[in-house]
Scaffold this motif. Structure first.
Motif, PDB file in Angstrom:
ATOM      1  N   VAL A 149      45.465 -11.300 -41.042  1.00  0.00           N
ATOM      2  CA  VAL A 149      45.005  -9.926 -41.228  1.00  0.00           C
ATOM      3  C   VAL A 149      46.122  -8.961 -40.829  1.00  0.00           C
ATOM      4  O   VAL A 149      46.797  -9.155 -39.818  1.00  0.00           O
ATOM      5  N   HIS A 150      46.323  -7.941 -41.627  1.00  0.00           N
ATOM      6  CA  HIS A 150      47.360  -6.933 -41.364  1.00  0.00           C
ATOM      7  C   HIS A 150      46.840  -5.971 -40.296  1.00  0.00           C
ATOM      8  O   HIS A 150      45.928  -5.191 -40.549  1.00  0.00           O
ATOM      9  N   GLU A 151      47.405  -6.037 -39.089  1.00  0.00           N
ATOM     10  CA  GLU A 151      46.935  -5.197 -37.992  1.00  0.00           C
ATOM     11  C   GLU A 151      47.741  -3.912 -37.912  1.00  0.00           C
ATOM     12  O   GLU A 151      48.978  -3.922 -37.951  1.00  0.00           O
ATOM     13  N   ILE A 152      47.029  -2.792 -37.784  1.00  0.00           N
ATOM     14  CA  ILE A 152      47.657  -1.486 -37.586  1.00  0.00           C
ATOM     15  C   ILE A 152      47.123  -0.919 -36.276  1.00  0.00           C
ATOM     16  O   ILE A 152      45.925  -0.662 -36.154  1.00  0.00           O
ATOM     17  N   LEU A 153      47.999  -0.757 -35.308  1.00  0.00           N
ATOM     18  CA  LEU A 153      47.604  -0.236 -34.001  1.00  0.00           C
ATOM     19  C   LEU A 153      47.928   1.249 -33.921  1.00  0.00           C
ATOM     20  O   LEU A 153      49.082   1.654 -34.080  1.00  0.00           O
ATOM     21  N   LEU A 154      46.907   2.061 -33.693  1.00  0.00           N
ATOM     22  CA  LEU A 154      47.093   3.502 -33.534  1.00  0.00           C
ATOM     23  C   LEU A 154      47.232   3.816 -32.051  1.00  0.00           C
ATOM     24  O   LEU A 154      46.384   3.422 -31.255  1.00  0.00           O
ATOM     25  N   THR A 155      48.291   4.491 -31.689  1.00  0.00           N
ATOM     26  CA  THR A 155      48.499   4.845 -30.286  1.00  0.00           C
ATOM     27  C   THR A 155      48.677   6.349 -30.152  1.00  0.00           C
ATOM     28  O   THR A 155      48.959   7.051 -31.124  1.00  0.00           O
ATOM     29  N   THR A 156      48.518   6.828 -28.935  1.00  0.00           N
ATOM     30  CA  THR A 156      48.708   8.263 -28.672  1.00  0.00           C
ATOM     31  C   THR A 156      50.171   8.580 -28.401  1.00  0.00           C
ATOM     32  O   THR A 156      50.511   9.755 -28.205  1.00  0.00           O
ATOM     33  N   ARG A 157      51.025   7.570 -28.391  1.00  0.00           N
ATOM     34  CA  ARG A 157      52.452   7.796 -28.105  1.00  0.00           C
ATOM     35  C   ARG A 157      53.319   7.795 -29.358  1.00  0.00           C
ATOM     36  O   ARG A 157      54.509   8.074 -29.283  1.00  0.00           O
ATOM     37  N   ASP A 158      52.714   7.459 -30.487  1.00  0.00           N
ATOM     38  CA  ASP A 158      53.473   7.437 -31.738  1.00  0.00           C
ATOM     39  C   ASP A 158      53.951   8.847 -32.091  1.00  0.00           C
ATOM     40  O   ASP A 158      53.162   9.803 -32.107  1.00  0.00           O
ATOM     41  N   GLN A 159      55.221   8.996 -32.378  1.00  0.00           N
ATOM     42  CA  GLN A 159      55.791  10.326 -32.610  1.00  0.00           C
ATOM     43  C   GLN A 159      55.235  10.997 -33.864  1.00  0.00           C
ATOM     44  O   GLN A 159      55.032  12.216 -33.881  1.00  0.00           O
ATOM     45  N   ASP A 160      54.972  10.223 -34.903  1.00  0.00           N
ATOM     46  CA  ASP A 160      54.368  10.820 -36.103  1.00  0.00           C
ATOM     47  C   ASP A 160      52.981  11.370 -35.785  1.00  0.00           C
ATOM     48  O   ASP A 160      52.599  12.447 -36.254  1.00  0.00           O
ATOM     49  N   THR A 161      52.222  10.620 -34.990  1.00  0.00           N
ATOM     50  CA  THR A 161      50.881  11.072 -34.606  1.00  0.00           C
ATOM     51  C   THR A 161      50.959  12.344 -33.763  1.00  0.00           C
ATOM     52  O   THR A 161      50.189  13.297 -33.973  1.00  0.00           O
ATOM     53  N   ILE A 162      51.877  12.365 -32.808  1.00  0.00           N
ATOM     54  CA  ILE A 162      52.043  13.550 -31.957  1.00  0.00           C
ATOM     55  C   ILE A 162      52.405  14.775 -32.797  1.00  0.00           C
ATOM     56  O   ILE A 162      51.877  15.875 -32.568  1.00  0.00           O
ATOM     57  N   GLN A 163      53.277  14.593 -33.781  1.00  0.00           N
ATOM     58  CA  GLN A 163      53.645  15.709 -34.661  1.00  0.00           C
ATOM     59  C   GLN A 163      52.457  16.177 -35.495  1.00  0.00           C
ATOM     60  O   GLN A 163      52.281  17.371 -35.735  1.00  0.00           O
ATOM     61  N   ASP A 164      51.625  15.222 -35.938  1.00  0.00           N
ATOM     62  CA  ASP A 164      50.429  15.593 -36.703  1.00  0.00           C
ATOM     63  C   ASP A 164      49.453  16.393 -35.847  1.00  0.00           C
ATOM     64  O   ASP A 164      48.818  17.339 -36.327  1.00  0.00           O
ATOM     65  N   VAL A 165      49.320  16.015 -34.571  1.00  0.00           N
ATOM     66  CA  VAL A 165      48.444  16.763 -33.662  1.00  0.00           C
ATOM     67  C   VAL A 165      48.985  18.183 -33.475  1.00  0.00           C
ATOM     68  O   VAL A 165      48.218  19.154 -33.478  1.00  0.00           O
ATOM     69  N   ARG A 166      50.288  18.312 -33.310  1.00  0.00           N
ATOM     70  CA  ARG A 166      50.903  19.642 -33.179  1.00  0.00           C
ATOM     71  C   ARG A 166      50.635  20.482 -34.439  1.00  0.00           C
ATOM     72  O   ARG A 166      50.314  21.670 -34.350  1.00  0.00           O
ATOM     73  N   TYR A 167      50.750  19.839 -35.582  1.00  0.00           N
ATOM     74  CA  TYR A 167      50.503  20.533 -36.854  1.00  0.00           C
ATOM     75  C   TYR A 167      49.060  21.036 -36.909  1.00  0.00           C
ATOM     76  O   TYR A 167      48.795  22.180 -37.299  1.00  0.00           O
TER      77      TYR A 167
END
Length: 550
Positions: A244-262
């Motif tokens: 199974v292709h696992e995708i782990l979402l973290t609060t430290r991922d820089q793309d995620t942090i930039q999306d939150v800022r956006y």
């Protein structure tokens, strides 16, 4: 469900929310041996709240435009391959799993490659028996050629939709056999199962993963990818098969942090433009760069934090800058600290401890209630209820008409963990004690005419009549609850027995449960407890005898 208003930088469709406790209109199921009768029977066992875009799941959440771009593209690329690769999208509460799942489901539906969805949620009284029929129902709508085979399977086995039927049998007859018709179709399809961690039990979640992945792997079936989303819990990880292709979402991922800022910047801009009376005369940009950076640091990569922070800042009747200052007053040493946000919102309420007790009671309800039902349940505390709902509006969904619900599952986690909620913690036994008292107060408050009107309509019993015995069974046996139970068994219970008819006999199972509970050592500590148990035993015997004659 990750029910965040802007999780994954998502936004809400602010249409009216339908009642989650009211099922779709039912049909006459007296005869379902005909094709139309069997189809109607299927429609009536479907769990509509599990379908991703159902009105029962309003308000919907999706990823905001220009956010999660790389992640969504990567998922789509996997789904485009004809290799049956399944995906497990996992991460902590609040990182936006459901918003991503919803966005992918919308895209797959748009290009006619969505086979089915099931979005689990604590907010709805979902039943395990409905999972496979709900998937079959969606398959029949997506692929009309399958409907005839699904209906025929129900005609051949009228117990196929019954609660006791095994999921394996349902899967084989309602899903696998009909899907063989599509085996020569070239394009891959997708089934999405969201929030497995909110499934009925850890064992049920594991069985569902194994059932779906094994059953849909057959070479005689069309290519179907399955997307599972959940928190990274051990029992789910153990059930996820290799490959199974696992995708782990973290609060430290820089793309995620930039999306939150956006998301924060877009939301703050919207607050400023929609409050012209406050901001039009100010020559200074809002918020200041320092304030924005502090808020963005606090949110980190946690979308639920950003979403609820914006709810708090933009609450009607308050100046956004004053609310922002309140939010930023307590310094953070780490980002994405959702617990700090919850404690701040609680701390500034008029009566934090009393309001937390009421909040814990709402969280421990066995099903969501509308505002008017809550007002009836908390009859003696309606002012406190109104004040609490206003103070906690950033974390509670309440439009005054539909169900009052917590905004996100992380609030339930926060309130149930004493290490997180600290001085605001209310344990489950005391929350159920509070609800048991409120239920008994409601029941004993009704006069004889009101009681008679309730007893003749068992299908529409109010919440206290349906759930009083459950809350008593789980409650801490306080002196207040003991006194209320003694009053109930001495007055209203006797009236139930004296005026019971065929409809009143429906109360026998609830009284039987209460009798069993009150015969336990937890309750029998003094002679008055024995008296209560005897009254319940006597009433149960009389009502059970009445039920046998019906």
């Amino acid at each position: 469900m990750e029910s965040i208003a802007s999780g994954s930088a998502c936004y809400l469709l602010h249409s009216s929310r339908p009642s989650h406790s009211t099922p779709p209109p039912t049909m006459n199921l007296a005869h379902h041996s005909s094709p139309s009768g069997s189809w109607n029977h299927l429609c009536n066992v479907v769990e509509y709240s599990g379908i991703f875009d159902s009105e029962f799941r309003q308000p919907h959440s999706r990823c905001m435009k220009n956010t999660r771009v790389a992640l969504l593209k990567g998922i789509t690329q996997v789904l485009d391959q004809p290799d049956r690769t399944n995906i497990w999208l996992n991460g902590l509460a609040g990182v936006g799993k459901t918003s991503i799942a919803f966005t992918i489901a919308e895209e797959m539906k748009k290009i006619e490659r969505l086979a089915a969805t099931f979005f689990f949620s604590h907010k709805h009284a979902q039943k395990a028996v409905a999972i496979i029929p709900t998937i079959a129902y969606q398959l029949a709508l997506a692929f009309p050629r399958l409907r005839e085979d699904i209906v025929k399977a129900i005609e051949n086995d009228h117990s196929l939709l019954s609660p006791g039927k095994s999921h394996a049998d349902q899967m084989r007859e309602l899903v696998i056999k009909p899907l063989k018709i599509l085996r020569f179709r070239g394009k891959p399809y997708t089934i999405i199962i969201d929030a497995l961690d909110e499934c009925f039990s850890s064992e049920e979640a594991a069985r569902l993963v194994i059932l779906l992945t094994d059953a849909l792997a057959g070479p005689e079936l069309p290519c179907i990818h399955i997307i599972f989303t959940s928190r990274p819990e051990a029992h789910i990880r153990a059930a996820i098969p290799s490959g199974v292709h696992e995708i782990l979402l973290t609060t430290r991922d820089q793309d995620t942090i930039q999306d939150v800022r956006y998301f924060l910047q877009a939301s703050l801009d919207e607050t400023r433009t929609t409050r012209p009376a406050i901001f039009s005369r100010s020559p200074i940009s809002w918020p200041s760069e320092d304030d924005f950076e502090t808020l963005a640091f606090k949110a980190g990569g946690l979308f639920v934090y950003a979403s609820m922070a914006m709810n708090f800042i933009s609450t009607a009747g308050y100046h956004p800058q004053e609310r922002l200052e309140l939010l930023l007053r307590e310094k953070s040493t780490v980002g994405a600290d959702i617990d700090q946000l919850y404690r701040q919102i609680i701390a500034i309420s008029e009566d934090p401890l009393a309001h937390c007790r009421m909040l814990a009671s709402i969280i421990h309800l066995r099903r969501p209630l509308k505002l008017v039902e809550l007002q009836e349940l908390f009859y003696a505390d309606t002012r406190s209820l109104a004040t609490m709902l206003e103070a906690f509006s950033p974390v509670i969904l309440n439009d005054g008409v539909e169900n009052v619900e917590i905004y996100h599952a992380s609030l339930r986690d926060f309130m149930s963990d004493p290490l997180r909620s600290k001085q605001y913690h209310i344990d489950a036994a005391h929350a159920d004690e509070h609800l048991a008292c409120r239920c008994l107060e409601f029941i004993t408050r009704q006069d004889s005419n009101q009681t008679r009107d309730i007893l003749v309509s068992p299908s529409s019993y109010p919440y206290p009549y349906q759930m009083w015995h459950i809350h008593i069974d789980l409650a801490y046996p306080s002196s207040k609850l003991r006194n209320l139970l003694a009053k109930f068994t001495d007055t209203t219970l006797q009236y139930w027995v004296q005026t019971s008819n065929s409809e009143g006999s429906n109360l026998a199972p609830t009284i039987g449960d209460a009798r069993r509970c009150c015969l336990s050592l937890k309750w029998i500590r003094r002679p008055s407890g024995i008296v209560v148990a005897w009254r319940l035993h006597k009433a149960y015997k009389e009502l059970a005898k009445l039920a046998e004659t019906v």
